[in-house]
Design an enzyme around this catalytic site. Structure first.
Site, PDB file in Angstrom:
ATOM      1  N   LYS A 198       4.407  -6.000  -3.629  1.00 48.30           N
ATOM      2  CA  LYS A 198       3.687  -6.643  -3.800  1.00 48.30           C
ATOM      3  C   LYS A 198       3.711  -8.550  -4.544  1.00 48.30           C
ATOM      4  CE  LYS A 198       0.247  -4.496  -0.991  1.00 48.30           C
ATOM      5  NZ  LYS A 198      -1.136  -3.499  -2.078  1.00 48.30           N
ATOM      6  N   GLY A 355       8.127   2.441 -13.208  1.00 51.09           N
ATOM      7  CA  GLY A 355       8.994   3.808 -13.509  1.00 51.09           C
ATOM      8  C   GLY A 355       9.395   4.383 -11.852  1.00 51.09           C
ATOM      9  N   GLY A 378       2.972   1.155 -17.911  1.00 49.89           N
ATOM     10  CA  GLY A 378       2.519   0.263 -18.031  1.00 49.89           C
ATOM     11  C   GLY A 378       2.757  -0.632 -19.180  1.00 49.89           C
TER      12      GLY A 378
END
Length: 405
Positions: A198, A355, A378
């Site tokens: 996305k 990841g 993150g």
């Protein structure tokens, strides 16, 4: 990245050194399934112990939300860490309080102690000042070797550095050096491969990349949205209709900044998303209405590899296709192997992370061939987005107030 203090300037002999590591390893039925995080922090622990420090390791594990959850104890992690270090790692069932003070006081120079999960206390994630002070009470120095937790302003990653002299561990130092070399002071031309599903989740990342790179290669389902925004029919492919104008804005901004955007010119399509499904390779203007794009095609791969050959630096985040399910791993594997070859030949600096990216490069068999592979997740993404990381910022900012400048 700015200046930060490393172990080169730390006198640790006879000192109690609080080392923040990331021991949040994957476990299944009580067994650790991947020890890479333990292996990566081991050199810092060994160096501190060999220099005569009393090494006190602290880390979070999972999400106990301030409660004591026995299944989330670090005790079994300590046993495995000891095996990797080749020396005993003692364990105490708290991270603050009298039991910890007693265990720390009993340490001899060169010994290693692991504290219990910092997230068993609500003060950790709240970055509570009193909890940070309680952590600091058991140390003379603070060493942060957990870049993967640096995007969190928690007591053990940010708050504690206001009470103790703070230094970057070797893993943190390597990560910061690699990231700085990739985007802050890169060898140019510099390019980025950005994949994923996305645009909406990577808007900040894409915006920052436009200001940093010369070539932006877009893959994954994200590319479908860009193609649809340009008027191509993408059939039943995953895409975001409400992000079409955003995609057009990104392409316009790239043109203004002289950043080349590379999108697929051909794609791999199938009616079903399953292993070894029947598939076709079609041009982007020939996607059937009843099929979905699951990978970029061979001509697109050729274009990407050609572009890599002109770069000096590459940042990679996100696969080019649905690599978990063959045959839709082909493009990611071929591009990964090309990047690895150029890296080994000394022609390309490659910094990859996230990841899915780590998994994809391991799948391609080239994870160890990148210049630097970040497992930080993150924190790596937020760095790509150009955000300040509290756990990094504090290593630079508190020095003067503690008389270390």
């Amino acid at each position: 990245m700015g200046e930060f203090r490393t172990l080169d300037s730390a006198d640790v002999r006879g000192k109690r050194v609080l080392l923040r590591a990331d021991l949040n390893v994957p476990m299944h039925d009580g067994a650790i399934t991947d020890t890479s995080r333990l292996e990566r922090v081991a050199p810092t622990i060994r160096e501190l112990a060999d220099k005569g420090a009393k090494v006190i390791v602290m880390s979070h594990f999972a999400r106990p939300k301030g409660q004591v959850v026995p299944e989330m104890s670090l005790a079994p992690v300590g046993k495995k860490l000891g095996e990797i270090l080749g020396k005993p790692v003692s364990f105490v069932n708290n991270c603050v309080g009298p039991d910890v003070t007693k265990a720390v006081d009993g340490l001899k120079d060169g010994e290693v102690l692991l504290l219990e999960n910092t997230r068993f206390h609500k003060g950790e994630e709240a970055n509570d000042k009193d909890f940070a002070k309680a952590l600091a009470a058991n140390g003379d120095l603070y060493v942060d070797d957990a870049f993967s937790a640096a995007h969190r302003a928690h007591a053990s990653t940010e708050g504690i550095a206001h009470f103790l002299p703070a230094f970057a561990g070797r893993l943190m130092e390597a990560e910061l050096g690699a990231l700085s070399a990739a985007l802050e002071h890169p060898e140019r031309p510099v390019g980025a491969i950005i994949g994923g599903s996305k645009i909406s989740t990577k808007l900040d990342l894409l915006g920052n990349m436009l200001n940093k790179v010369d070539v932006l290669i877009i893959g994954g389902a994200m590319a479908n949205t860009f193609l649809a925004a340009e008027g191509y029919n993408v059939g039943k492919s995953l895409q975001e209709p409400d992000m079409h104008q955003t995609a057009r804005d990104i392409m316009k901004k790239a043109k203004e900044k002289g950043c080349e955007i590379i999108l697929p010119v051909d794609v791999v399509v199938a009616r079903e998303f399953k292993p070894n499904a029947q598939y076709e390779v079609v041009a982007i203007d020939a996607v059937p209405d009843d099929m979905m794009i699951l990978d970029v095609g061979p001509r697109s791969v050729e274009n990407i590899i050609k572009a890599l050959g002109k770069l000096k630096t590459l940042v990679w985040n996100g696969p080019l296709g649905a690599f978990e399910v063959p045959p839709f791993d082909t493009a990611t594997v071929e591009v990964a192997r090309a990047a690895a070859r150029l890296t080994k030949e000394g022609k390309l600096i490659t910094v990859a992370g996230g990841g899915d990216t780590v998994s994809a490069l391991r799948h391609a068999g080239v994870a160890n061939d990148m210049t630097y592979l970040s497992t930080a997740g993150g924190a790596f993404l937020e760095w790509l987005e150009g955000k300040a990381l509290p756990g990094v910022t504090v290593l630079r900012e508190v020095g003067d107030s503690l008389g270390l400048g």
